[in-house]
Design a protein around this motif. Structure first.
Motif, mmCIF file in Angstrom:
data_model
loop_
_atom_site.group_PDB
_atom_site.id
_atom_site.type_symbol
_atom_site.label_atom_id
_atom_site.label_comp_id
_atom_site.label_asym_id
_atom_site.label_seq_id
_atom_site.Cartn_x
_atom_site.Cartn_y
_atom_site.Cartn_z
ATOM 1 N N ILE A 148 -16.734 51.426 -24.652
ATOM 2 C CA ILE A 148 -15.623 52.373 -24.613
ATOM 3 C C ILE A 148 -14.331 51.658 -25.373
ATOM 4 N N GLY A 149 -14.437 50.481 -25.225
ATOM 5 C CA GLY A 149 -13.241 49.665 -26.080
ATOM 6 C C GLY A 149 -13.313 49.766 -27.406
ATOM 7 N N ALA A 150 -14.738 49.717 -27.881
ATOM 8 C CA ALA A 150 -14.790 49.609 -29.416
ATOM 9 C C ALA A 150 -14.717 51.100 -29.926
ATOM 10 N N MET A 151 -15.015 52.092 -28.987
ATOM 11 C CA MET A 151 -15.080 53.358 -29.573
ATOM 12 C C MET A 151 -13.603 53.751 -29.761
ATOM 13 N N LYS A 152 -12.708 53.396 -28.611
ATOM 14 C CA LYS A 152 -11.208 53.561 -28.681
ATOM 15 C C LYS A 152 -10.475 53.042 -29.881
ATOM 16 N N ARG A 153 -10.893 51.643 -30.016
ATOM 17 C CA ARG A 153 -10.222 51.178 -31.469
ATOM 18 C C ARG A 153 -10.730 51.682 -32.580
ATOM 19 N N SER A 154 -11.816 52.108 -32.739
ATOM 20 C CA SER A 154 -12.536 52.869 -34.226
ATOM 21 C C SER A 154 -11.575 54.018 -33.979
ATOM 22 N N LEU A 155 -11.614 54.873 -33.178
ATOM 23 C CA LEU A 155 -10.844 56.212 -33.263
ATOM 24 C C LEU A 155 -9.282 55.687 -33.583
ATOM 25 N N ILE A 206 -14.391 66.049 -36.670
ATOM 26 C CA ILE A 206 -14.934 64.600 -36.530
ATOM 27 C C ILE A 206 -14.227 64.042 -35.428
ATOM 28 N N LEU A 207 -12.846 63.827 -35.545
ATOM 29 C CA LEU A 207 -12.204 63.030 -34.531
ATOM 30 C C LEU A 207 -12.310 63.624 -33.088
ATOM 31 N N THR A 208 -12.403 65.066 -32.908
ATOM 32 C CA THR A 208 -12.492 65.765 -31.846
ATOM 33 C C THR A 208 -13.650 65.255 -30.943
ATOM 34 N N GLU A 209 -14.744 65.564 -31.825
ATOM 35 C CA GLU A 209 -16.047 64.968 -31.337
ATOM 36 C C GLU A 209 -16.263 63.492 -30.975
ATOM 37 N N ALA A 210 -15.800 62.886 -31.668
ATOM 38 C CA ALA A 210 -15.769 61.484 -31.495
ATOM 39 C C ALA A 210 -14.952 61.071 -30.014
ATOM 40 N N ALA A 211 -13.648 61.741 -30.052
ATOM 41 C CA ALA A 211 -12.875 61.578 -28.844
ATOM 42 C C ALA A 211 -13.531 62.094 -27.521
ATOM 43 N N ALA A 212 -14.456 63.145 -27.707
ATOM 44 C CA ALA A 212 -15.025 63.803 -26.625
ATOM 45 C C ALA A 212 -16.204 62.872 -26.111
ATOM 46 N N ALA A 213 -16.940 62.102 -27.100
ATOM 47 C CA ALA A 213 -18.065 61.363 -26.810
ATOM 48 C C ALA A 213 -17.505 60.167 -25.910
#
Length: 488
Positions: free
Chosen positions: A223-230, A256-263
């Motif tokens: 979760i931390g790495a996903m948030k930082r990447s986004l 793309i950003l929406t789907e990544a934020a949803a994930a």
């Protein structure tokens, strides 16, 4: 740390001053005794900063300490846990071997009970994080009586200063370079009975107390790495001019950003669901640990990959945090069981427990009728059987995938009214479940070529591209023979 392949020496004492080496260690042993929620919040923050730091703290707290805290004798706990909580020693658990990974029953390291009550350990462990840095390690082995009679699996906490224990060599890895993966060797290493983890034959119980938690902590770090990447990708998109204006104004970029934020939000909801149960003293369904491992690692790597892609040439720079994330976090799809293996195992467990879908659904109130209907369709694959052993393997994979997406669709459906993004996450998960159901119909009917035809086809590549000799000049690490103690 990445270029030097080692952690900065100040990290251990600095982290110790904040209690990071004893997150859940009871206060009477000098730890912080944190809840799971607070522990995983710390892991999320570390995951956003650096994968090496995250893995160091996670392995020590979630892989090394639990077997000692829950299965060692009180004498051992009172002796070791204060040292671990203060960061005066690190710890880890060693199960993987050259011939086996996450399948603990495949281990060959032997522990033979001696007439004086001690145990002699012989064998080798490989790919052990913190294995060369830890004073105390948890070792799992096949137990034999002195006459050679098998006694099951047993765990031991060992002191690395004990004669017969050898560390090395370190393997060079694609990423996670500051947490060396080493080989451990035991040659007639004598371990006192008081250092045993639980009763003889209960080794797998002690091992699972560590490795099940490690699957959850992967979710927290992800979760931390996903948030930082986004965060990085969105900052870039808001400032990067392209032919149509700013990159963020492009509809495809927003998608793309929406789907990544949803994930990201979906994995958060999964972790919140499990963490709440743990902090309330409830034991989550075993398969939720596997769902977390599978979905967090897979969606994490997708999000990081999307961030690298969005940054264009900048994403390919090794000086960019998402570039290093791409190398470091790739291991999460393999760590604690490769995704494919864990998914197959999950599908097998569902086949053996046909009520799994309903049991998991019952623990999530407020799921929409549409998602309930989709989950019922997924559940139909439990009763199907493949015509061959290989077809059954494919069905297990299908079932494992469907269970994962069913859990996520249920959790996001139940939370869709919390905010606009929760609604987006719910629709995204329902869409992914519908898509996986469509793919499942194809997968279970897929005709594979014969094994012989497949291997022969691939072997034919050599005629096109030749063979590759992977031998290369290496580095000499061993001690010069003339510097050893002379043999008398």
């Amino acid at each position: 740390m990445d270029s030097r392949r080692s952690a900065d020496p100040c990290i251990v004492p600095d982290f110790a001053s904040h209690g990071l080496w004893g997150l859940q260690v009871p206060r009477k042993y000098g730890g912080l005794e944190l809840s799971y929620r607070d522990t995983f919040r710390i892991m999320e923050q570390l995951g956003a900063i650096d994968c090496n730091l995250f893995v160091m703290v996670a392995v020590h707290n979630m892989v090394g300490i639990p077997p000692i805290a829950h299965h060692a004798t009180e004498d051992v706990r009172s002796q070791i846990l204060p040292l671990l909580a203060r960061g005066q020693s690190l710890t880890t658990s060693a199960a993987s071997e050259p011939g086996m990974g996450s399948d603990l029953r495949g281990m060959t390291t032997r522990a033979v009970r001696q007439s004086d009550g001690t145990y002699l350990l012989n064998g080798m462990k490989r790919w052990i994080s913190l294995g060369g840095s830890s004073r105390f390690l948890n070792i799992f082995a096949r137990l034999y009586a002195e006459d050679g009679t098998p006694q099951g699996f047993t765990g031991f906490t060992i002191d690395s200063h004990t004669p017969g224990f050898t560390v090395g060599p370190e393997v060079r890895t694609l990423g996670l370079r500051a947490v060396p993966q080493v080989t451990l060797t035991f040659e007639d290493m004598r371990v006192p009975a008081v250092w045993r983890l639980g009763a003889e034959g209960d080794g797998l119980i002690a091992a699972n107390s560590a490795f099940m938690l490690s699957r959850l902590v992967i979710g927290a770090g992800s979760i931390g790495a996903m948030k930082r990447s986004l965060e990085v990708a969105s900052r870039y998109a808001r400032q990067r001019p392209v032919a149509t204006g700013l990159l963020i104004d492009n509809g495809r970029t927003q998608q793309i950003l929406t789907e990544a934020a949803a994930a990201t939000l979906t994995v958060e909801l999964l972790m919140d669901h499990i963490t709440t149960m743990l902090d309330q003293g409830q034991q989550p369904h075993e398969l939720l640990y596997f769902v977390t491992k599978i979905m967090s690692s897979e969606e994490l790597f997708t999000v990081v990959d999307r961030a690298v892609q969005m940054l264009g040439g900048r994403g390919f720079l090794d000086t960019n945090i998402v570039g290093q994330f791409y190398r470091d976090y790739r291991l999460m799809r393999i760590f604690e069981g490769a995704t494919e293996v864990v998914t197959l195992y999950t599908g097998l467990k569902v086949t053996r427990s046909p009520n799994t879908f309903q049991d998991l659904l019952a623990a999530i109130p407020g799921v929409s009728r549409e998602v309930v209907s989709l989950i019922s369709e997924a559940e139909e694959y439990v009763a199907r059987r493949g015509a061959t052993e290989q077809a059954e393997h494919i069905r297990y994979n299908v079932l494992g995938d469907l269970l994962c997406w069913s859990v996520l669709a249920a959790l996001t459906s139940a939370a869709e009214g919390r905010s606009e993004m929760h609604g987006v996450a719910a629709e995204w998960c329902a869409h992914r479940l519908r898509r996986r159901l469509m793919e499942a119909r194809r997968d279970v009917r897929l005709d594979l070529p014969s094994k012989e035809a497949l291997l022969q086809h691939i072997a034919g590549y050599e005629a096109d591209i030749g063979d590759t000799d992977q031998r290369r000049a290496g580095e000499e690490h061993g001690l010069d023979p003339l510097l050893h103690r002379p043999v008398r």
